[in-house]
Structure formats: C-alpha cells, structure tokens
Design a protein around this motif. Structure first.
Motif, PDB file in Angstrom:
ATOM      1  N   UNK A  36       0.801  -1.223   0.000  1.00  0.00           N
ATOM      2  CA  UNK A  36       0.000   0.000   0.000  1.00  0.00           C
ATOM      3  C   UNK A  36       0.837   1.278   0.000  1.00  0.00           C
ATOM      4  N   UNK A  37       2.143   1.177   0.239  1.00  0.00           N
ATOM      5  CA  UNK A  37       3.003   2.362   0.163  1.00  0.00           C
ATOM      6  C   UNK A  37       4.049   2.255  -0.940  1.00  0.00           C
ATOM      7  N   UNK A  38       4.102   1.111  -1.629  1.00  0.00           N
ATOM      8  CA  UNK A  38       5.202   0.877  -2.562  1.00  0.00           C
ATOM      9  C   UNK A  38       5.182   1.836  -3.744  1.00  0.00           C
ATOM     10  N   UNK A  45       8.360  -7.982  -4.437  1.00  0.00           N
ATOM     11  CA  UNK A  45       8.077  -8.837  -3.282  1.00  0.00           C
ATOM     12  C   UNK A  45       6.747  -8.494  -2.625  1.00  0.00           C
ATOM     13  N   UNK A  46       6.109  -7.416  -3.061  1.00  0.00           N
ATOM     14  CA  UNK A  46       4.949  -6.902  -2.339  1.00  0.00           C
ATOM     15  C   UNK A  46       3.745  -7.826  -2.486  1.00  0.00           C
ATOM     16  N   UNK A  47       2.907  -7.817  -1.458  1.00  0.00           N
ATOM     17  CA  UNK A  47       1.713  -8.663  -1.461  1.00  0.00           C
ATOM     18  C   UNK A  47       0.502  -7.827  -1.066  1.00  0.00           C
ATOM     19  N   UNK A  48      -0.399  -7.550  -2.015  1.00  0.00           N
ATOM     20  CA  UNK A  48      -1.540  -6.678  -1.707  1.00  0.00           C
ATOM     21  C   UNK A  48      -2.511  -7.252  -0.688  1.00  0.00           C
ATOM     22  N   UNK A  49      -2.529  -8.580  -0.536  1.00  0.00           N
ATOM     23  CA  UNK A  49      -3.585  -9.195   0.267  1.00  0.00           C
ATOM     24  C   UNK A  49      -3.124  -9.634   1.651  1.00  0.00           C
ATOM     25  N   UNK A  50      -2.054  -9.052   2.124  1.00  0.00           N
ATOM     26  CA  UNK A  50      -1.706  -9.211   3.530  1.00  0.00           C
ATOM     27  C   UNK A  50      -2.423  -8.135   4.336  1.00  0.00           C
ATOM     28  N   UNK A  76     -15.339   5.652   6.029  1.00  0.00           N
ATOM     29  CA  UNK A  76     -16.054   5.218   7.238  1.00  0.00           C
ATOM     30  C   UNK A  76     -15.343   4.059   7.932  1.00  0.00           C
ATOM     31  N   UNK A  77     -14.077   3.859   7.595  1.00  0.00           N
ATOM     32  CA  UNK A  77     -13.302   2.812   8.237  1.00  0.00           C
ATOM     33  C   UNK A  77     -13.481   1.436   7.635  1.00  0.00           C
ATOM     34  N   UNK A  78     -14.244   1.336   6.555  1.00  0.00           N
ATOM     35  CA  UNK A  78     -14.464   0.031   5.945  1.00  0.00           C
ATOM     36  C   UNK A  78     -13.225  -0.408   5.163  1.00  0.00           C
ATOM     37  N   UNK A  79     -13.023  -1.716   5.100  1.00  0.00           N
ATOM     38  CA  UNK A  79     -11.889  -2.258   4.358  1.00  0.00           C
ATOM     39  C   UNK A  79     -12.171  -2.192   2.865  1.00  0.00           C
ATOM     40  N   UNK A  80     -11.244  -1.631   2.122  1.00  0.00           N
ATOM     41  CA  UNK A  80     -11.366  -1.519   0.672  1.00  0.00           C
ATOM     42  C   UNK A  80     -10.500  -2.573  -0.006  1.00  0.00           C
ATOM     43  N   UNK A  81     -10.807  -2.916  -1.252  1.00  0.00           N
ATOM     44  CA  UNK A  81      -9.918  -3.834  -1.979  1.00  0.00           C
ATOM     45  C   UNK A  81      -8.520  -3.236  -2.074  1.00  0.00           C
ATOM     46  N   UNK A  82      -7.478  -4.021  -1.859  1.00  0.00           N
ATOM     47  CA  UNK A  82      -6.120  -3.465  -1.912  1.00  0.00           C
ATOM     48  C   UNK A  82      -5.757  -2.921  -3.287  1.00  0.00           C
ATOM     49  N   UNK A 124     -10.621  -1.948 -11.265  1.00  0.00           N
ATOM     50  CA  UNK A 124     -10.262  -1.564 -12.630  1.00  0.00           C
ATOM     51  C   UNK A 124      -8.781  -1.776 -12.927  1.00  0.00           C
ATOM     52  N   UNK A 125      -7.978  -2.028 -11.890  1.00  0.00           N
ATOM     53  CA  UNK A 125      -6.531  -2.206 -12.050  1.00  0.00           C
ATOM     54  C   UNK A 125      -6.203  -3.697 -12.161  1.00  0.00           C
ATOM     55  N   UNK A 126      -5.030  -4.038 -12.728  1.00  0.00           N
ATOM     56  CA  UNK A 126      -4.614  -5.448 -12.778  1.00  0.00           C
ATOM     57  C   UNK A 126      -4.541  -6.042 -11.373  1.00  0.00           C
ATOM     58  N   UNK A 127      -5.099  -7.236 -11.190  1.00  0.00           N
ATOM     59  CA  UNK A 127      -5.218  -7.835  -9.862  1.00  0.00           C
ATOM     60  C   UNK A 127      -3.988  -8.662  -9.484  1.00  0.00           C
TER      61      UNK A 127
END
Length: 298
Positions: free
Chosen positions: A119-121, A142-147, A156-162, A166-169
C-alpha cells in the motif's frame, strides 16, 4: 554495472531467456529494505557476492542494520532474526559489498527489489521513475496486496480492496503498468517464503527438503532472479506465462486467492517443493521464541 550474461536457454513460456547470470556483477537495491524480508535477503545476497544497497527514507536506520550485518553479529529486532556467522573472526561479512543508502539511490542499481508493504510501494517508487525509465532496469516485486498490512480503509473505516477492480489484480502487473517503461523487465518472487527461513549462509536448517521459490515474469527479469535465488541456496520454480498470469498466483493469509480444482497449489501442498511457513519444521517457532528471550540478556 550491467549483469554479465553467459548463455541462453528456454523459458517455460516458450521465450528464450538469458540463463547464466554472474551474480557478482549485479548491483541490487532493496527499496525500503529495512523490513523483515528486505534485511534477510540483503544479507543472503551480499554473502553470495552481489553489490547490495539497503535503501530507506531514513539512511541512519539502514546504516544501523548494515553495520550490524557487516560485523558478523547478525541483526535481531522485532520479527527480524538474521543469525550471526557461525565461524571465528574475521567473519565473511567483513568482505561483503553491503551499503546503506537513501531511497533515491536505488535508481542507480541494475536490479531494484520492491520490498515495502504494497500500500506504500508505488508512492515510494513513483518519484524515482523518471530517473529509471529507459535504462533497462530489472524489478523484483516482493509486495503482497492481500496481507493485512496492505488493506486500505474507506472514509467510514471500511476495508477496501487493496487493488481497485479496474486495475490489474496482481502487484507486479499493478506496478509494471503504472511504471510504464518498455525497456524495464519485471518479475515477482519470494511471495510465499517465510523470511526467517533465509539465512546469510544458505537456507535455515528448519527448511528441510522443500527449498522451492516461486517466480514468474518477463524473461530477462526471470533469468536474473533465478540466478539470485540459486546463489543463496534455494531452488527457483518458474511459472510459465509471464507477468500476465500473476493474478493466478497471488496469495493471501489463507493461501491462493484463486480457488477451485484448477487453482495452483499453495506452498506446502504443491509438487514443486515450494517452501512456506507451514511446510518448514514447526521448531522454527521455538527458535523465534528463544531468540526473543535471548535479547533480554544481551
């Protein structure tokens, strides 16, 4: 310095790749390399003869780590546990080409390793991109979006998709697309490897016989990363299809994100010997507890 290539062979995707890379000619920069995987890999790659720079926004933090590693005493803090050299003085680390650097200095390396949380890379890489584009850089993601550390929050503090839908998954596709440079070459690797299994002098003895490290990507990056994996005693497991198949091999805390009978098997249940935290000896957890206890007496 450009990596010296000696011969070519066939990538499983059907493309020819440079197969034999002299890792001693590589200059490697770990971008935000002061975290768990970055510190363990920097020691392993330096021991293998590469010119390694640990880059951080706070150079003094990277310098503290580098000084400890070069002393032969290892480095142990938090969940980072690089063991000391099991030999008499002078330690082999005294001759390592290992340096600390600022984030900006990563742009000078042949190989740039993306070692920040996902998320900061991109925020770290984007300002450096103009200096890197057009120069044939090699990127190892080496980054992993789903950690858990990569989960962004909404208003509102809800978890968003990393990664926005619309972006490559896949992290390597996400970064490669945004970097937008046809001369660079990308791969992802080490995604499933527990950092404590990487020792400077080779695999942690707790690894057992499973030493596979999964990688996939562009042929040139795969060739270089293959040599880097072999150089510190692990076995490259190359997935065919290039970066485009990366979404199939993304992992979360629960294993592969892709489910179903055709999904790739996860580390520990695959036929290729992938090493993961649950396929190594459970005694590694005991080792970690003993190391943390020992810190109180140093």
């Amino acid at each position: 310095m450009r990596a010296h290539i000696r011969s070519t062979s066939m990538h499983p995707s059907g493309n020819h790749i440079d197969a034999e890379v002299d890792v001693r000619t590589l200059s490697v920069a770990l971008l935000s390399g002061t975290g768990r995987m970055g510190v363990h890999l920097s020691a392993a790659w330096a021991h293998a003869g590469m010119d390694v720079r640990v880059c951080s926004r706070r150079k003094e933090k990277a310098q503290q780590i580098v000084d400890a590693l070069l002393s032969g005493q290892g480095y142990s803090t938090g969940q980072i546990m690089v063991p000391p050299h099991p030999c008499d003085r002078p330690a082999p680390s005294a001759s390592w080409r290992l340096q600390a650097g600022r984030v900006e200095e990563a742009a000078d390396a042949d190989v740039i390793v993306l070692a920040s949380p996902f998320h900061v890379m991109w925020r770290t890489l984007e300002p450096l991109a103009p200096r890197m584009r057009g120069k044939g850089k090699i990127f190892i993601d080496l980054t992993n979006p789903w950690l858990n550390t990569s989960a962004p929050k909404g208003p509102r503090g809800q978890t968003l998709p990393p990664i926005p839908k619309a972006e490559p998954q896949a992290s390597v596709l996400f970064h490669k697309t945004r970097f937008n440079d046809p001369t660079s070459s990308w791969c992802h690797a080490y995604r499933h490897v527990f950092w404590m299994l990487i020792h400077p002098t080779g695999p942690n003895p707790r690894c057992g016989e499973r030493l596979g490290v999964e990688l996939l990507g562009d042929p040139r990056a795969v060739a270089v990363c293959t040599a880097m994996i072999k150089a510190h005693g692990f076995k490259p497991v190359i997935r065919p299809g290039g970066c485009e198949v990366a979404p199939r091999y993304e992992i979360s805390m629960l294993g592969r994100r892709e489910k179903g009978p055709d999904a790739p098997p996860a580390a520990g249940s695959d036929p290729d010997g992938l090493i993961g935290p649950f396929s190594a000896s459970p005694l590694i957890a005991v080792d970690a507890l003993l190391e943390k206890a020992a810190r109180h007496f140093r």
